[in-house]
Design a protein around this motif. Structure first.
Motif, short mmCIF file in Angstrom:
data_model
loop_
_atom_site.label_atom_id
_atom_site.label_comp_id
_atom_site.label_asym_id
_atom_site.label_seq_id
_atom_site.Cartn_x
_atom_site.Cartn_y
_atom_site.Cartn_z
N LEU A 81 0.84 -1.20 0.00
CA LEU A 81 0.00 0.00 0.00
C LEU A 81 0.87 1.25 0.00
N ALA A 82 1.92 1.26 0.82
CA ALA A 82 2.83 2.43 0.87
C ALA A 82 3.47 2.66 -0.50
N ARG A 83 3.87 1.59 -1.16
CA ARG A 83 4.47 1.72 -2.50
C ARG A 83 3.47 2.29 -3.50
N ALA A 84 2.21 1.90 -3.36
CA ALA A 84 1.18 2.46 -4.24
C ALA A 84 0.99 3.95 -3.98
N LEU A 85 1.02 4.34 -2.70
CA LEU A 85 0.85 5.75 -2.36
C LEU A 85 2.02 6.59 -2.87
N LEU A 86 3.18 5.96 -3.05
CA LEU A 86 4.35 6.65 -3.60
C LEU A 86 4.36 6.67 -5.12
N GLY A 87 3.40 5.95 -5.74
CA GLY A 87 3.38 5.88 -7.20
C GLY A 87 4.31 4.82 -7.75
N LEU A 88 4.85 3.93 -6.90
CA LEU A 88 5.76 2.87 -7.35
C LEU A 88 5.01 1.65 -7.87
#
Length: 329
Positions: free
Chosen positions: A56-63
């Motif tokens: 989820l954190a990676r998605a929030l970063l656009g990764l």
């Protein structure tokens, strides 16, 4: 602590599915998440390994691009073109768990901190900006650290260099993935105090990803507890951690050293995103269901067969639990 009611970063109905290999079922790593982070707010995303919090954190970063749902920043949907993501990552910076893994051993501290400026084409006085970022991160006088390399620094100093590297771009939001997990207890408090000071001085928002509810208590305004791809309890940190309503949150809290009573030992399989059970995704490991509490509340059938509603991600205290909603949690 919040300075505005409208979110800076918002996830709505985010799902991230990884295709299974060789005929294996797909993994629903993030399975329907609403989450808001407001300006100047620190939100802790808490859960055990495998619950989907880092994805989820990676998605929030656009990764990672979500399979479904959407992410907005400052009211605008996140776009996945190279130019849009580059501009976005100037405003949202990642601070990783292991500073030695995110610092090139051949680079000096100066080059490590200046790297972001060079990528994003900073036109001002690079040396002054690097010095200011190191100073803000607690490495003073900054010039003393310019020519040092990572192996010459302590773990706490390396983490401060990583934070300085994020600060040079003047971001609005930090995403910190287990920011103190690799540090000694004595240094952890210093890094947490630094993050709180940066919020006070710069108005920074932060998402702190952690498995440690004690850390959440010390730093966050709000906590979101994640289990098997979904947020199962959320609210102001003091409210959730002093009066937890979800059995999973209670189990996580019970193992803290200062917790009253006996630790809750969760039985059954740890979360597997390729095998999400029907009904409440926690029911196979739930101590309340196993102990007969859900039966007594008349919700055992719902626990096994009906998926609780997805929480809306705002600031109010919410729980995705049939037993808690029956007035028992």
């Amino acid at each position: 602590m919040t300075t505005s009611t409208s979110p800076l970063l918002s996830a709505r109905g985010v799902r991230i599915v990884f295709p299974g290999r060789h005929g294996a079922p797909d993994a629903r790593a993030v399975d329907g998440v609403h989450l808001d982070i407001r300006p100047g707010e620190i939100v802790a995303l808490v859960g055990e390994s495998g619950c989907g919090k880092t994805t989820l954190a990676r998605a929030l970063l656009g990764l990672v691009e979500p399979t479904a749902g959407r992410i907005t920043f400052d009211g605008r949907p996140l776009e996945y073109s190279g130019r849009s993501l580059k501009a976005y990552r100037k405003r949202v910076q990642l601070v990783l768990q292991d500073p030695s893994g995110s610092l090139n051993p051949r680079h000096t501290v100066y080059d490590a901190v200046a790297e972001g400026l060079r990528i994003h084409g900073h036109g001002g006085d690079e040396r002054a900006v690097v010095a200011d970022a190191l100073s803000r991160a607690g490495l003073r006088p900054p010039e003393r650290f310019f020519l040092r390399r990572p192996h010459e620094l302590s773990g706490g100093q390396r983490q401060r260099v990583v934070i300085a590297g994020a600060l040079v771009l003047e971001p609005e939001l930090l995403v910190a993935d287990e920011p103190v997990a690799s540090l000694d207890a004595s240094v952890r408090g210093e890094i947490l105090a630094l993050l709180l000071r940066l919020r006070a001085e710069l108005g920074l928002s932060a998402l702190v990803v952690t498995h440690d509810l004690g850390l959440a208590w010390n730093i966050a305004d709000r906590v979101a507890v994640m289990y098997l791809g979904r947020i199962v309890e959320t609210g102001p940190v003091e409210q959730v951690l002093t009066a937890p309503r979800h059995p999973y949150t209670r189990a996580l809290l019970s193992v803290l050293p200062e917790a009253p009573g006996e630790p809750v030992v969760l039985t059954g399989e740890p979360p597997d995103p390729s095998r999400v059970p029907s009904g409440c995704r926690f029911h196979a490991r739930c101590q309340v269901l196993a102990g007969g509490g859900a039966d007594r509340a008349g919700v055992a059938e719902a626990c096994r067969g009906r998926d609780p509603e997805i929480l809306d991600g705002g600031g109010a205290t919410q729980v995705a639990c049939h037993w808690a909603h029956a007035g028992k949690g």
